[in-house]
Design a protein around this motif. Structure first.
Motif, PDB file in Angstrom:
ATOM      1  N   VAL A  56       0.823  -1.027   0.036  1.00 24.63           N
ATOM      2  CA  VAL A  56       0.131   0.110  -0.070  1.00 24.63           C
ATOM      3  C   VAL A  56       0.808   1.157   0.180  1.00 24.63           C
ATOM      4  O   VAL A  56       0.597   2.234  -0.689  1.00 24.63           O
ATOM      5  N   ILE A  57       2.007   1.047   0.587  1.00 25.05           N
ATOM      6  CA  ILE A  57       2.957   2.283   0.883  1.00 25.05           C
ATOM      7  C   ILE A  57       3.582   2.567  -0.463  1.00 25.05           C
ATOM      8  O   ILE A  57       3.538   3.608  -1.128  1.00 25.05           O
ATOM      9  N   PHE A  58       3.865   1.578  -1.133  1.00 26.03           N
ATOM     10  CA  PHE A  58       4.625   1.481  -2.345  1.00 26.03           C
ATOM     11  C   PHE A  58       3.579   1.942  -3.292  1.00 26.03           C
ATOM     12  O   PHE A  58       3.891   3.016  -4.458  1.00 26.03           O
ATOM     13  N   SER A  59       2.342   1.693  -3.331  1.00 28.41           N
ATOM     14  CA  SER A  59       1.357   2.121  -4.196  1.00 28.41           C
ATOM     15  C   SER A  59       1.036   3.530  -4.229  1.00 28.41           C
ATOM     16  O   SER A  59       0.992   4.324  -5.215  1.00 28.41           O
ATOM     17  N   LEU A  60       1.043   4.134  -2.863  1.00 27.40           N
ATOM     18  CA  LEU A  60       1.086   5.481  -2.783  1.00 27.40           C
ATOM     19  C   LEU A  60       1.985   6.290  -3.139  1.00 27.40           C
ATOM     20  O   LEU A  60       1.884   7.258  -3.884  1.00 27.40           O
ATOM     21  N   LEU A  61       3.219   5.644  -3.063  1.00 23.15           N
ATOM     22  CA  LEU A  61       4.438   6.481  -3.430  1.00 23.15           C
ATOM     23  C   LEU A  61       4.313   6.416  -5.001  1.00 23.15           C
ATOM     24  O   LEU A  61       4.942   7.616  -5.558  1.00 23.15           O
ATOM     25  N   MET A  62       3.990   5.270  -5.694  1.00 21.85           N
ATOM     26  CA  MET A  62       4.031   5.352  -7.194  1.00 21.85           C
ATOM     27  C   MET A  62       2.964   6.247  -7.558  1.00 21.85           C
ATOM     28  O   MET A  62       2.962   6.960  -8.729  1.00 21.85           O
ATOM     29  N   THR A  63       1.764   6.405  -7.016  1.00 22.49           N
ATOM     30  CA  THR A  63       0.793   7.582  -7.330  1.00 22.49           C
ATOM     31  C   THR A  63       1.337   8.737  -7.171  1.00 22.49           C
ATOM     32  O   THR A  63       1.163   9.733  -7.912  1.00 22.49           O
ATOM     33  N   VAL A  64       2.097   9.195  -6.076  1.00 23.43           N
ATOM     34  CA  VAL A  64       2.549  10.604  -6.069  1.00 23.43           C
ATOM     35  C   VAL A  64       3.517  10.555  -7.127  1.00 23.43           C
ATOM     36  O   VAL A  64       3.525  11.866  -7.762  1.00 23.43           O
ATOM     37  N   PHE A  65       4.264   9.518  -7.267  1.00 27.43           N
ATOM     38  CA  PHE A  65       5.545   9.651  -8.276  1.00 27.43           C
ATOM     39  C   PHE A  65       4.872  10.007  -9.839  1.00 27.43           C
ATOM     40  O   PHE A  65       5.201  10.994 -10.580  1.00 27.43           O
ATOM     41  N   MET A  66       3.654   9.333 -10.167  1.00 28.62           N
ATOM     42  CA  MET A  66       3.075   9.450 -11.387  1.00 28.62           C
ATOM     43  C   MET A  66       2.649  10.876 -11.510  1.00 28.62           C
ATOM     44  O   MET A  66       2.452  11.383 -12.539  1.00 28.62           O
ATOM     45  N   LEU A  67       1.807  11.352 -10.344  1.00 26.03           N
ATOM     46  CA  LEU A  67       1.374  12.574 -10.340  1.00 26.03           C
ATOM     47  C   LEU A  67       2.470  13.614 -10.754  1.00 26.03           C
ATOM     48  O   LEU A  67       2.218  14.723 -11.435  1.00 26.03           O
ATOM     49  N   ILE A  68       3.412  13.509 -10.138  1.00 30.35           N
ATOM     50  CA  ILE A  68       4.607  14.813 -10.402  1.00 30.35           C
ATOM     51  C   ILE A  68       5.107  14.441 -11.723  1.00 30.35           C
ATOM     52  O   ILE A  68       5.122  15.449 -12.178  1.00 30.35           O
ATOM     53  N   TRP A  69       5.339  13.372 -12.233  1.00 28.45           N
ATOM     54  CA  TRP A  69       5.723  13.050 -13.427  1.00 28.45           C
ATOM     55  C   TRP A  69       5.016  13.621 -14.724  1.00 28.45           C
ATOM     56  O   TRP A  69       5.551  14.344 -15.523  1.00 28.45           O
ATOM     57  N   PHE A  70       3.618  13.287 -14.534  1.00 29.01           N
ATOM     58  CA  PHE A  70       2.814  13.847 -15.578  1.00 29.01           C
ATOM     59  C   PHE A  70       2.203  15.168 -15.386  1.00 29.01           C
ATOM     60  O   PHE A  70       1.085  15.550 -16.292  1.00 29.01           O
ATOM     61  N   SER A  71       2.744  15.838 -14.467  1.00 32.13           N
ATOM     62  CA  SER A  71       2.349  17.312 -14.188  1.00 32.13           C
ATOM     63  C   SER A  71       3.384  18.319 -14.620  1.00 32.13           C
ATOM     64  O   SER A  71       4.536  17.960 -14.765  1.00 32.13           O
ATOM     65  N   ASN A  72       2.883  19.634 -14.823  1.00 27.46           N
ATOM     66  CA  ASN A  72       3.844  20.584 -15.249  1.00 27.46           C
ATOM     67  C   ASN A  72       4.450  21.095 -14.124  1.00 27.46           C
ATOM     68  O   ASN A  72       5.702  21.560 -14.094  1.00 27.46           O
ATOM     69  N   SER A  73       4.018  21.146 -12.914  1.00 27.15           N
ATOM     70  CA  SER A  73       4.569  21.728 -11.713  1.00 27.15           C
ATOM     71  C   SER A  73       4.101  20.940 -10.369  1.00 27.15           C
ATOM     72  O   SER A  73       3.236  20.350 -10.552  1.00 27.15           O
ATOM     73  N   LEU A  74       4.831  21.414  -9.473  1.00 21.06           N
ATOM     74  CA  LEU A  74       4.505  20.727  -8.032  1.00 21.06           C
ATOM     75  C   LEU A  74       3.006  21.201  -7.647  1.00 21.06           C
ATOM     76  O   LEU A  74       2.161  20.417  -7.201  1.00 21.06           O
ATOM     77  N   GLU A  75       2.595  22.391  -8.045  1.00 20.10           N
ATOM     78  CA  GLU A  75       1.133  23.081  -7.617  1.00 20.10           C
ATOM     79  C   GLU A  75       0.459  22.388  -8.264  1.00 20.10           C
ATOM     80  O   GLU A  75      -0.867  21.879  -7.797  1.00 20.10           O
ATOM     81  N   ASP A  76       0.530  21.961  -9.743  1.00 20.37           N
ATOM     82  CA  ASP A  76      -0.550  21.479 -10.711  1.00 20.37           C
ATOM     83  C   ASP A  76      -0.584  19.891 -10.036  1.00 20.37           C
ATOM     84  O   ASP A  76      -1.675  19.489 -10.011  1.00 20.37           O
ATOM     85  N   ALA A  77       0.388  19.279  -9.625  1.00 13.61           N
ATOM     86  CA  ALA A  77       0.389  17.749  -9.135  1.00 13.61           C
ATOM     87  C   ALA A  77      -0.425  17.837  -7.830  1.00 13.61           C
ATOM     88  O   ALA A  77      -1.178  17.165  -7.813  1.00 13.61           O
TER      89      ALA A  77
END
Length: 141
Positions: free
Chosen positions: A19-40
């Motif tokens: 579950v922790i690994f899944s949440l970290l991957m979700t955060v990573f994918m949000l940051i990766w596919f966003s233009n900025s940290l605020e957008d993520a």
């Protein structure tokens, strides 16, 4: 194999790590596919259940493709140790006792010493997990 015990604390620990690994991957994918940290951050606050399910499936797929070769190597490692250190004295690797197939050491525990029985259990565990992962791959795709 008669005395199978389930370590519930270990199972809970592994599931919580997933579950922790899944949440970290979700955060990573949000940051990766966003233009900025605020957008993520804004996308993270409006994350829907279907998007979260997609990240869990992607995380599970990544975990499967990493653990498959690890389990295959584990099986091969303990199988080779079972063949060379775990046989009873006088039992050849390829003989009529094994029906000329070294894989039959997994089926006939009477051909193994106590160390070989330990290696056999580890081999069978790796095979069971490999089959479970393979079925999971088939169900995902």
């Amino acid at each position: 194999m008669r005395h199978i015990s389930i370590n519930w604390f270990r199972l809970f620990r592994y599931s919580s790590l997933f579950v922790i690994f899944s949440l970290l991957m979700t955060v990573f994918m949000l940051i990766w596919f966003s233009n900025s940290l605020e957008d993520a951050w804004n996308k993270g606050l409006t994350l829907t259940l279907s998007e979260y399910e997609m990240t869990v499936e992607l995380t599970l797929t990544l975990l499967i493709y990493v653990s498959f070769p690890v389990l295959l190597f584990r099986f091969l490692y303990y199988f080779s140790k079972m063949l060379y250190r775990g046989r009873q004295p006088g039992v050849a690797i390829v003989s009529y006792k094994t029906l000329f197939n070294p894989l039959n050491f997994l089926l006939f525990p009477s051909l193994l010493n106590s160390q070989g029985l330990t290696y056999r259990r580890r081999c069978l565990l790796a095979l069971i997990l490999l089959c479970a992962i393979y079925l999971t791959i088939l169900l995902i795709t």
